[in-house]
Design a protein around this motif. Structure first.
Motif, PDB file in Angstrom:
ATOM      1  N   UNK A  11       0.849  -1.201   0.000  1.00 41.87           N
ATOM      2  CA  UNK A  11       0.000   0.000   0.000  1.00 41.87           C
ATOM      3  C   UNK A  11       0.882   1.248   0.000  1.00 41.87           C
ATOM      4  N   UNK A  12       1.610   1.497  -1.076  1.00 39.64           N
ATOM      5  CA  UNK A  12       2.585   2.594  -1.086  1.00 39.64           C
ATOM      6  C   UNK A  12       1.950   3.979  -0.959  1.00 39.64           C
ATOM      7  N   UNK A  13       0.768   4.188  -1.538  1.00 41.52           N
ATOM      8  CA  UNK A  13       0.127   5.503  -1.454  1.00 41.52           C
ATOM      9  C   UNK A  13      -0.281   5.806  -0.012  1.00 41.52           C
ATOM     10  N   UNK A  14      -0.915   4.830   0.622  1.00 42.20           N
ATOM     11  CA  UNK A  14      -1.325   5.016   2.010  1.00 42.20           C
ATOM     12  C   UNK A  14      -0.106   5.191   2.904  1.00 42.20           C
ATOM     13  N   UNK A  15       0.911   4.360   2.681  1.00 42.20           N
ATOM     14  CA  UNK A  15       2.118   4.461   3.494  1.00 42.20           C
ATOM     15  C   UNK A  15       2.771   5.827   3.387  1.00 42.20           C
ATOM     16  N   UNK A  16       2.859   6.353   2.169  1.00 42.64           N
ATOM     17  CA  UNK A  16       3.467   7.676   1.969  1.00 42.64           C
ATOM     18  C   UNK A  16       2.623   8.766   2.615  1.00 42.64           C
ATOM     19  N   UNK A  17       1.293   8.609   2.557  1.00 40.12           N
ATOM     20  CA  UNK A  17       0.420   9.620   3.160  1.00 40.12           C
ATOM     21  C   UNK A  17       0.562   9.633   4.678  1.00 40.12           C
ATOM     22  N   UNK A  18       0.629   8.450   5.279  1.00 44.96           N
ATOM     23  CA  UNK A  18       0.768   8.371   6.728  1.00 44.96           C
ATOM     24  C   UNK A  18       2.067   9.010   7.190  1.00 44.96           C
ATOM     25  N   UNK A  19       3.098   8.938   6.361  1.00 45.75           N
ATOM     26  CA  UNK A  19       4.389   9.543   6.721  1.00 45.75           C
ATOM     27  C   UNK A  19       4.282  11.054   6.879  1.00 45.75           C
ATOM     28  N   UNK A  20       3.249  11.665   6.338  1.00 52.84           N
ATOM     29  CA  UNK A  20       3.067  13.116   6.481  1.00 52.84           C
ATOM     30  C   UNK A  20       2.324  13.466   7.759  1.00 52.84           C
ATOM     31  N   UNK A  21       1.889  12.456   8.515  1.00 53.44           N
ATOM     32  CA  UNK A  21       1.104  12.670   9.725  1.00 53.44           C
ATOM     33  C   UNK A  21       1.884  12.213  10.952  1.00 53.44           C
ATOM     34  N   UNK A  22       1.643  12.808  12.122  1.00 55.61           N
ATOM     35  CA  UNK A  22       2.254  12.271  13.349  1.00 55.61           C
ATOM     36  C   UNK A  22       1.715  10.865  13.607  1.00 55.61           C
ATOM     37  N   UNK A  23       2.600   9.891  13.730  1.00 51.02           N
ATOM     38  CA  UNK A  23       2.127   8.518  13.866  1.00 51.02           C
ATOM     39  C   UNK A  23       3.191   7.644  14.507  1.00 51.02           C
ATOM     40  N   UNK A  24       2.769   6.460  14.950  1.00 48.63           N
ATOM     41  CA  UNK A  24       3.671   5.430  15.455  1.00 48.63           C
ATOM     42  C   UNK A  24       3.226   4.102  14.864  1.00 48.63           C
ATOM     43  N   UNK A  25       4.170   3.344  14.290  1.00 52.60           N
ATOM     44  CA  UNK A  25       3.870   1.988  13.848  1.00 52.60           C
ATOM     45  C   UNK A  25       4.430   1.016  14.881  1.00 52.60           C
ATOM     46  N   UNK A  26       3.612   0.049  15.261  1.00 51.20           N
ATOM     47  CA  UNK A  26       3.972  -0.860  16.344  1.00 51.20           C
ATOM     48  C   UNK A  26       4.420  -2.204  15.764  1.00 51.20           C
ATOM     49  N   UNK A  27       5.714  -2.482  15.920  1.00 52.13           N
ATOM     50  CA  UNK A  27       6.321  -3.680  15.325  1.00 52.13           C
ATOM     51  C   UNK A  27       6.219  -4.887  16.245  1.00 52.13           C
ATOM     52  N   UNK A  28       5.878  -4.678  17.501  1.00 52.25           N
ATOM     53  CA  UNK A  28       5.760  -5.788  18.447  1.00 52.25           C
ATOM     54  C   UNK A  28       4.323  -6.149  18.762  1.00 52.25           C
ATOM     55  N   UNK A  29       3.401  -5.691  17.933  1.00 52.26           N
ATOM     56  CA  UNK A  29       1.974  -5.989  18.116  1.00 52.26           C
ATOM     57  C   UNK A  29       1.727  -7.453  17.783  1.00 52.26           C
ATOM     58  N   UNK A  30       1.234  -8.218  18.745  1.00 47.92           N
ATOM     59  CA  UNK A  30       1.115  -9.668  18.638  1.00 47.92           C
ATOM     60  C   UNK A  30      -0.340 -10.087  18.833  1.00 47.92           C
ATOM     61  N   UNK A  31      -0.794 -11.020  18.027  1.00 48.24           N
ATOM     62  CA  UNK A  31      -2.158 -11.502  18.202  1.00 48.24           C
ATOM     63  C   UNK A  31      -2.263 -12.370  19.451  1.00 48.24           C
ATOM     64  N   UNK A  32      -3.476 -12.520  19.971  1.00 48.12           N
ATOM     65  CA  UNK A  32      -3.701 -13.306  21.176  1.00 48.12           C
ATOM     66  C   UNK A  32      -4.676 -14.454  20.949  1.00 48.12           C
ATOM     67  N   UNK A  33      -5.290 -14.535  19.758  1.00 47.77           N
ATOM     68  CA  UNK A  33      -6.285 -15.570  19.509  1.00 47.77           C
ATOM     69  C   UNK A  33      -6.214 -16.087  18.091  1.00 47.77           C
ATOM     70  N   UNK A  34      -7.005 -17.124  17.846  1.00 48.37           N
ATOM     71  CA  UNK A  34      -6.960 -17.826  16.572  1.00 48.37           C
ATOM     72  C   UNK A  34      -7.512 -17.006  15.424  1.00 48.37           C
ATOM     73  N   UNK A  35      -8.689 -16.385  15.616  1.00 49.18           N
ATOM     74  CA  UNK A  35      -9.331 -15.636  14.538  1.00 49.18           C
ATOM     75  C   UNK A  35      -9.791 -14.274  15.033  1.00 49.18           C
ATOM     76  N   UNK A  36     -10.675 -13.640  14.274  1.00 47.32           N
ATOM     77  CA  UNK A  36     -11.044 -12.258  14.570  1.00 47.32           C
ATOM     78  C   UNK A  36     -11.643 -12.087  15.956  1.00 47.32           C
ATOM     79  N   UNK A  37     -12.613 -12.915  16.295  1.00 51.95           N
ATOM     80  CA  UNK A  37     -13.351 -12.740  17.552  1.00 51.95           C
ATOM     81  C   UNK A  37     -12.447 -12.721  18.787  1.00 51.95           C
ATOM     82  N   UNK A  38     -11.621 -13.754  19.036  1.00 49.99           N
ATOM     83  CA  UNK A  38     -10.792 -13.715  20.244  1.00 49.99           C
ATOM     84  C   UNK A  38      -9.698 -12.659  20.212  1.00 49.99           C
ATOM     85  N   UNK A  39      -9.368 -12.142  19.033  1.00 50.39           N
ATOM     86  CA  UNK A  39      -8.378 -11.067  18.974  1.00 50.39           C
ATOM     87  C   UNK A  39      -8.978  -9.701  19.267  1.00 50.39           C
TER      88      UNK A  39
END
Length: 423
Positions: A1-29
């Motif tokens: 998603x290069x367009x979105x990625x470049x746009x986000x770079x113009x905004x104050x933001x933090x990307x979280x590289x250690x974000x880990x899932x806790x469940x098997x599918x959508x509901x438990x996560x």
């Protein structure tokens, strides 16, 4: 998603590289995001025996009590977070709610445009476009006052590895629309997913196995927060590589219902209390506080099957321990489905891969992760087996890593449908 990625770079933001899932599918996560509880805790507390989630203390109720209007929208009818194999809500959960519209659309005008019948349309529009229209029509409301919104897209991106390229321009336009309407000036926005791709050829790779447990999370925040709450935002940035989960997002959202909690003095006091707790620290930590480096998966509420704080050493699939682990995984599945006589007993067909788990902590027991294929149905499964002195136990759930389509048509239980092959 290069367009979105470049746009986000113009905004104050933090990307979280250690974000880990806790469940098997959508509901438990996502249950921890909404409630601060895991799936079992939530259902025990407010769902079991109720046949709906109306009494559950979800995060939007906290925002409502703080004077916010609330909205909730998904681009699906069948696979709704609280409706897939569940009873959903009896009463409208938020002030603005898209599901009644999606029910009518799905009933009268739905058709599919892909072979798997996972991407649905109404007229000339995909369901996702109906979601975008809902968001755009919410913009005047968003400008009127405090608003908590949860918008969730699953169709297409949930099932196809390359589908995100088709969302790139749409998501960039969505952010630009929010920005040009001055909404981002006073809004904290989380761009997130719940887990990585769960099925398909990429999921069958080593990298796919890892990325399933490390989904996307980016926080976009108003610039003035850095000036008004410098210590809170400093911590937010420092947590970019911390081990975090949706339990932490719940705690973070609760902080946003009372911004006084983000004052420097409050952050200092709460940080001291957090470190004093040591290994007894809460499972959910606000991202405005410094997440301790000593935190591990167990402390964060992450099951071993999804924990990335470990490495894997590949072992021979013909090794005795590999074969023992594989047989135990299949035997465990057969035990679970034994009360469903319409489900066929599964046989181990092949041990596809095997790994020894290497942990930072000293542990006496050997743990082996195996990928197996079974018959009938050519199901592919993945599980972790811990070898004790005289026995074996599972460490976490057994995951299905290929699609099962309508193989489980004879059961109506989402807990076991992925394991069941019907005649």
């Amino acid at each position: 998603m290069p367009l979105l990625g470049a746009y986000i770079e113009t905004l104050p933001h933090v990307e979280f590289w250690g974000y880990n899932r806790v469940g098997r599918n959508t509901y438990p996560n996502l249950v921890p995001l909404f409630s601060g509880l895991n799936e079992t805790e939530l259902e025990s507390e407010c769902y079991s025996g109720q046949l709906n989630y109306d009494k559950c203390d979800f995060i939007w109720k906290h925002f409502k009590s703080a004077g916010y209007n609330t909205s909730y929208a998904e681009d699906t009818f069948i696979g709704g977070i609280f409706n897939y194999g569940k009873w959903g809500f009896n009463k409208k959960p938020t002030d603005f709610y898209l599901r009644p519209v999606m029910l009518e659309v799905d009933k009268y005008t739905r058709y599919s445009i892909d072979e798997q019948e996972d991407i649905h349309c109404s007229g000339s529009r995909k369901y996702a476009e109906i979601l975008y229209e809902f968001i755009f029509k919410m913009i005047p409301q968003l400008n009127k006052g405090s608003q908590f919104s949860f918008f969730w897209q699953s169709q297409g991106v949930h099932d196809y590895f390359g589908y995100s390229q088709f969302l790139d321009k749409d998501y960039m336009k969505l952010l630009d629309r929010l920005r040009s309407n001055h909404i981002l000036k006073n809004t904290m926005l989380f761009l997130m997913s719940d887990h990585g791709l769960r099925y398909g050829s990429f999921r069958s790779t080593y990298q796919g196995m890892l990325e399933e447990s490390q989904p996307l999370l980016i926080a976009i925040y108003p610039k003035w927060l850095e000036t008004t709450y410098p210590k809170a935002i400093t911590n937010l940035r420092k947590n970019a590589h911390s081990l975090i989960t949706t339990f932490d997002l719940h705690a973070t959202l609760k902080d946003l219902t009372n911004l006084n909690l983000l004052n420097d003095s409050q952050i200092d006091h709460r940080s001291i209390l957090l470190y004093e707790l040591g290994p007894n620290m809460s499972r959910g930590i606000s991202l405005f506080l410094p997440v301790p480096e000593s935190r591990d998966c167990e402390m964060a509420g992450i099951p071993s099957s999804f924990c990335l704080c470990q490495t894997f050493s590949q072992m021979d699939t013909t090794d005795e321990k590999s074969e023992q682990a594989a047989r135990f995984v299949v035997e465990s599945i057969n035990t679970w489905i034994s009360s469903y006589r319409q489900c066929q007993i599964l046989r181990l067909e092949d041990v596809l891969e095997a790994y020894i788990l290497n942990r930072k902590q000293i542990r006496q027991e050997l743990e082996v992760k195996v990928r197996v294929q079974t018959s009938p149905g050519a199901g592919r499964f993945e599980g972790i087996v811990r070898f004790l002195r005289d026995s074996m136990v599972l460490n976490g759930p057994i995951l299905r890593t290929n699609k099962y389509g309508n193989q489980s048509y004879c059961v109506d239980d989402y807990h076991i449908e992925m394991y069941c092959f019907c005649l």
